[in-house]
Design a protein around this motif. Sequence first.
Motif, PDB file in Angstrom:
ATOM      1  N   ALA A  41       0.829  -1.210   0.000  1.00 24.67           N
ATOM      2  CA  ALA A  41       0.000   0.000   0.000  1.00 24.67           C
ATOM      3  C   ALA A  41       0.862   1.258   0.000  1.00 24.67           C
ATOM      4  CB  ALA A  41      -0.931  -0.008   1.218  1.00 24.67           C
ATOM      5  N   VAL A  42       1.946   1.243   0.778  1.00 27.47           N
ATOM      6  CA  VAL A  42       2.858   2.388   0.787  1.00 27.47           C
ATOM      7  C   VAL A  42       3.518   2.544  -0.584  1.00 27.47           C
ATOM      8  CG1 VAL A  42       4.948   3.358   1.823  1.00 27.47           C
ATOM      9  CG2 VAL A  42       3.279   2.188   3.264  1.00 27.47           C
ATOM     10  N   GLY A  43       3.945   1.415  -1.180  1.00 34.98           N
ATOM     11  CA  GLY A  43       4.561   1.466  -2.508  1.00 34.98           C
ATOM     12  C   GLY A  43       3.604   2.003  -3.565  1.00 34.98           C
ATOM     13  N   MET A  44       2.328   1.607  -3.481  1.00 31.81           N
ATOM     14  CA  MET A  44       1.332   2.086  -4.441  1.00 31.81           C
ATOM     15  C   MET A  44       1.068   3.580  -4.250  1.00 31.81           C
ATOM     16  SD  MET A  44      -1.254  -1.176  -4.307  1.00 31.81           S
ATOM     17  CE  MET A  44      -2.515  -0.428  -5.358  1.00 31.81           C
ATOM     18  N   ALA A  45       1.057   4.020  -2.989  1.00 29.21           N
ATOM     19  CA  ALA A  45       0.860   5.450  -2.718  1.00 29.21           C
ATOM     20  C   ALA A  45       2.029   6.271  -3.262  1.00 29.21           C
ATOM     21  CB  ALA A  45       0.696   5.676  -1.215  1.00 29.21           C
ATOM     22  N   LEU A  46       3.245   5.776  -3.045  1.00 31.14           N
ATOM     23  CA  LEU A  46       4.423   6.474  -3.569  1.00 31.14           C
ATOM     24  C   LEU A  46       4.423   6.458  -5.099  1.00 31.14           C
ATOM     25  CD1 LEU A  46       7.202   5.131  -1.151  1.00 31.14           C
ATOM     26  CD2 LEU A  46       6.220   7.428  -1.188  1.00 31.14           C
ATOM     27  N   GLY A  47       3.906   5.371  -5.671  1.00 34.53           N
ATOM     28  CA  GLY A  47       3.865   5.253  -7.121  1.00 34.53           C
ATOM     29  C   GLY A  47       2.954   6.263  -7.788  1.00 34.53           C
TER      30      GLY A  47
END
Length: 376
Positions: free
Chosen positions: A40-46
């Motif tokens: 979820a953090v990776g998707m938000a940063l993406g």
Amino acid sequence: MHKALGCPPPRTSGPKLFGLFLTKLAALLPGLLLSGGLAAVGMALGRIAWLQDHGFSALTLAIVLGMLVGNTVYPRFAATCGMGVNFSKQHLLRLGVVLYGLRLTVQDIGHVGIAGVVVDALVLGSTFALACFIGTRWLGLDRKTAMLIGAGSAICGAAAVMATEPVVKARAEQVTVAVATVVVFGTLAIFLYPVLFELNRHWALMPGGATAFGIYAGSTIHEVAQVVAAAQSVGPEAANSAVIAKMVRVMMLAPFLMLLSAWLARDDARQARATPEAGGGKGEAKGRLTVPWFAFGFVAVVLFNSLQWLPVSGVDAVTAIDTALLATAMAALGLSTHIGAVRKAGVKPLLLALMLFGWLVIGGAAINHWVPALLG
């Protein structure tokens, strides 16, 4: 006793099955939550524009976050989270690859024509063959690492590496090394290809303008996100043809996995016959075909999506779920990867990826030049 008395064995009751399910879920939950949280953090940063412009997808960011946590605090919780992390990088990965088919339709093939399909097939086959030959014969890499780097370079980056992993039965650090090479040279391509487009305008090595250059970009750049970032720098015409060419290349993932599985089984059987003492007896062929069933699911989803029965909103929703599944699998892979093992791999994987990148740029340009000319 039940068999001796001629009675059927007692059936597991519904409440007992439900209890077993809850026990299994409780064991999986910590690892699933950890992997899902990092995803979820990776998707938000993406979603950050700067990262998007530089081709960093949610999958790439998820594995980086997983490695950061995996090599710092995760060992303290590994005993509790290990089962869920392993479930994520195995089963959620396969489901993610299947649902990846919703990004594609059979109609995509018509947009690039037979020449575009032949270009993609030649780039894929030549790149993977070079990876196996150079990696094992020249650089002395193990076959699995060479194949993973070849698959990532030849097809669709990290997603192809992850999809190939169950077929070649690779270790976590081998997968991570392969993904790292995709990130390095795919990112370099984002900056290099707009420069190549300007050079081509002056030298006219590749006719067809922005549309043809887009097919070149889509057939040779690693990740989908990197293709979009590089082609958008050239213009909308290049971006449209690049994405379609890339999607056709992604569609080749399923037949590639099936052929690779058959080839590995045949090769293992031949080696077993050649060294009977290793096979335990009279040279039994122990090579067994590992059928990548999820690849058939991928094809089925592509065919279903081609019928356009799902509304666009439904496709978008499932695609978002699929991104989350793949990001969770990547985060779990990062958690399982030890930096020491990656460091031990040395510079040879990077050197192989560099050679393949050179082939994609130069050899891919030659293929894109000659195939349309030959096919008219």
